[in-house]
Write an enzyme that holds these catalytic residues in place. Structure first.
Site, PDB file in Angstrom:
ATOM      1  N   GLN A  71       0.812  -1.206   0.000  1.00 41.94           N
ATOM      2  CA  GLN A  71       0.000   0.000   0.000  1.00 41.94           C
ATOM      3  C   GLN A  71       0.855   1.270   0.000  1.00 41.94           C
ATOM      4  O   GLN A  71       2.050   1.212   0.317  1.00 41.94           O
ATOM      5  CB  GLN A  71      -0.887   0.018   1.247  1.00 41.94           C
ATOM      6  CG  GLN A  71      -1.880  -1.123   1.309  1.00 41.94           C
ATOM      7  CD  GLN A  71      -2.823  -0.978   2.486  1.00 41.94           C
ATOM      8  OE1 GLN A  71      -2.749  -1.722   3.442  1.00 41.94           O
ATOM      9  NE2 GLN A  71      -3.713   0.004   2.429  1.00 41.94           N
ATOM     10  N   HIS A  72       0.210   2.371  -0.307  1.00 43.60           N
ATOM     11  CA  HIS A  72       0.677   3.747  -0.041  1.00 43.60           C
ATOM     12  C   HIS A  72       1.780   4.283  -0.950  1.00 43.60           C
ATOM     13  O   HIS A  72       1.995   5.495  -0.972  1.00 43.60           O
ATOM     14  CB  HIS A  72       1.178   3.908   1.402  1.00 43.60           C
ATOM     15  CG  HIS A  72       0.336   3.259   2.449  1.00 43.60           C
ATOM     16  ND1 HIS A  72      -1.009   3.535   2.590  1.00 43.60           N
ATOM     17  CD2 HIS A  72       0.637   2.336   3.411  1.00 43.60           C
ATOM     18  CE1 HIS A  72      -1.488   2.817   3.598  1.00 43.60           C
ATOM     19  NE2 HIS A  72      -0.518   2.079   4.116  1.00 43.60           N
ATOM     20  N   ASP A 234      -2.510  -4.800  -0.099  1.00 42.01           N
ATOM     21  CA  ASP A 234      -2.151  -6.184   0.252  1.00 42.01           C
ATOM     22  C   ASP A 234      -2.873  -6.703   1.488  1.00 42.01           C
ATOM     23  O   ASP A 234      -3.273  -7.878   1.537  1.00 42.01           O
ATOM     24  CB  ASP A 234      -0.632  -6.374   0.371  1.00 42.01           C
ATOM     25  CG  ASP A 234       0.046  -5.414   1.319  1.00 42.01           C
ATOM     26  OD1 ASP A 234      -0.622  -4.558   1.933  1.00 42.01           O
ATOM     27  OD2 ASP A 234       1.283  -5.524   1.450  1.00 42.01           O
TER      28      ASP A 234
END
Ligand code: ADP
Ligand code: 5SP
Length: 480
Positions: A71-72, A234
């Site tokens: 992520q991110h 994820d």
């Protein structure tokens, strides 16, 4: 047999599973490594994805695919669809000051209310603010912002920079697509969709953002005609792969350590400890994440000159509490608690306690205590923990399993070894293909009743408290 593929483009590697859409049976799989570092050229993920797909026998006989991923990460594209600079990953802490600036401007309460999260260095918005301040010329060229899985999904569908042989459909930025779970990790998305004011505050101007599609929507096809699902962050992928139910709290020990559960209602924790993410099924995913998880064991094993099996054997040779030796494992700074500049420290070293078995055990206890604190925080948001589902690379270690039962005050279930993030993506691909959420069964390898040893967490809390106190004392300007 109809086959579906699921991908986990995670921090350290890319994993692909190919499963029977009807039964969920694993047919084949492949993996490829990612480069080290907290700043990575997304092209490396694209190459690894192609290698992992090839290692899994290719997609010629596959009907649908979805990509879940770390992520991110900040993937910034110019108007021609070119990546402007290497992506800053979720574990890159250089944007900690930018996170503080955004909170000062908007307020923690307002962030929690508008997006479900309060910025920390991991979240995409803070990376954009860092870019605006540190690399203004690059920021000015940003035409679109994507996340790792969004960008890979776009590339897999044949989009990409003009003139690239593997991007025949060219740089159509409006074809970028994502799902709620990954969008919810940006800190500029909330239950009502994108918050463009928060994006502009971060980046300094508006930009194309990936269209957010529903959990079972198709986003398109590959050039060869394979149906492509929306993908996911994820952790949301793992929740889907495990078919997590009310009462299940998932603890994942991969590069990151995460604790999360699927809930019907969103969470808005203005303290910022628990992130109120969305899940991959239309629900919510309250989550805490630590920056220091499996690699604490990698580092300790390296220091002791042993492999993971021997590290586990050594750890189980020591007594619970490691005779007073405590590792506060902030090797990469830390996100929970929010101490981006912290370093790891070893406490309680005496001639008696400083042994190889105690050090191995202190490493396992330290990483698990950080996650047990996370479990308490998630429970503090009203989440019930009837059992902990332990997954991720380090969950394969017998010492991690046994010590988890001593640190967590809930039964610990170990799902059969597997790639649950990629499995979640495969379930999503089947869902997008057939219109029905698959009911594949998850087998358990072991179930452990709590063997709680409160002294482990008490010693850890004392040492971690000293680290936090020292960090806050260092941040208070001296008087006079
Ligand atoms: N038996 C084991 N004991 C401890 N750590 C392990 C073991 N097997 C793998 N790991 C570690 O787990 C990590 C990989 O886990 P994984 O969940 O795939 O991470 P990610 O998805 O973040 O890439 C690596 O750091 C690896 O060294
Ligand atoms: O930052 C988070 C969650 O908020 C991490 O969980 C990343 O999503 C990385 O995941 P892994 O590579 O460790 O699976």
């Amino acid at each position: 047999m109809t086959l579906v593929a699921g991908v986990d483009s995670s921090t350290q590697s890319c994993k692909v599973v190919i499963r029977d859409a009807a039964t969920g049976a694993l047919v084949r799989s492949g993996r490829a490594s990612h480069p080290d570092g907290t700043e990575v050229d997304p092209q490396a993920w694209w190459s690894a994805l192609q290698q992992a797909i090839a290692a899994a026998g290719g997609l010629d006989d596959v009907a649908a695919i979805s990509i879940a991923g770390q992520q991110h990460g900040m993937v910034v594209l110019d108007a021609e669809g070119r990546v402007i600079r290497p992506a800053l990953l979720w574990n890159d802490t250089r944007s900690a000051g930018a996170a503080r600036d955004l909170i000062d401007e908007v307020g923690a309460d307002a962030y929690a209310e508008r997006t479900g999260v309060v910025p920390v260095a991991s979240f995409t918005a803070t990376k954009l603010r860092w870019l605006r301040d540190a690399e203004p010329e690059a920021a000015a060229r940003v035409a679109a912002v994507a996340l790792p899985h969004d960008w890979l999904t776009w590339r897999l569908r044949g989009f990409g920079p003009a003139g690239e042989a593997d991007a025949p459909l060219g740089p159509v930025l409006d074809e970028l697509a994502t799902d709620r779970s990954d969008a919810s990790g940006t800190a500029y998305w909330g239950a009502d969709g994108y918050d463009r004011d928060l994006l502009e505050r971060a980046l300094g101007h508006d930009a194309v953002l990936p269209r957010v599609v529903g959990p079972a929507d198709r986003v398109g096809e590959t050039v060869a005609g394979v149906v492509v699902g929306p993908g996911a962050g994820d952790n949301a992928g793992a929740a889907l792969g495990l078919d997590a139910q009310p009462g299940d709290v998932v603890v994942s020990i991969g590069t990151s350590g995460t604790v999360f559960a699927v809930t019907e209602q969103p969470v808005a924790d203005a303290s910022g400890t628990v992130a109120g993410f969305a899940d991959a099924s239309g629900n919510w995913l309250p989550l805490i994440a630590t920056l220091n998880a499996a690699r604490v064991l990698d580092s300790t094993a390296g220091l002791l000159g042993v492999d993971h099996a021997e590290l586990g054997r050594l750890a189980l040779e020591a007594e619970p509490g490691a005779s007073g030796l405590v590792l506060v494992p902030y090797f990469e700074g830390e996100r929970t608690p929010n101490l981006p500049d912290a370093t790891a420290s070893l406490h309680g070293m005496t001639l008696g306690s400083t042994t190889r078995p105690n050090l191995a055990r202190a490493a396992v206890e330290g990483l698990l205590c950080g996650l047990a604190d996370g479990l308490d925080a998630v429970r503090g948001q009203g989440v019930e923990a009837r059992r902990v589902l332990l997954i991720g690379g380090a969950a394969q270690n017998p010492a991690v399993r046994a010590i988890a039962a001593q640190v967590f005050d809930a039964p610990v279930a170990i799902p059969a070894p597997g790639e649950y993030v990629a499995d979640g993506a495969a379930r999503q691909a089947a869902w997008a293909l057939t219109g029905e959420r698959p009911g594949w069964v998850v087998e358990l390898a072991a179930e452990l009743e709590p063997d709680t040893r409160p002294e482990i967490r008490a010693a850890y809390a004392a040492a971690a408290g000293r680290v936090a106190d020292a960090a806050s004392a260092a941040s208070i300007p001296a008087l006079g």
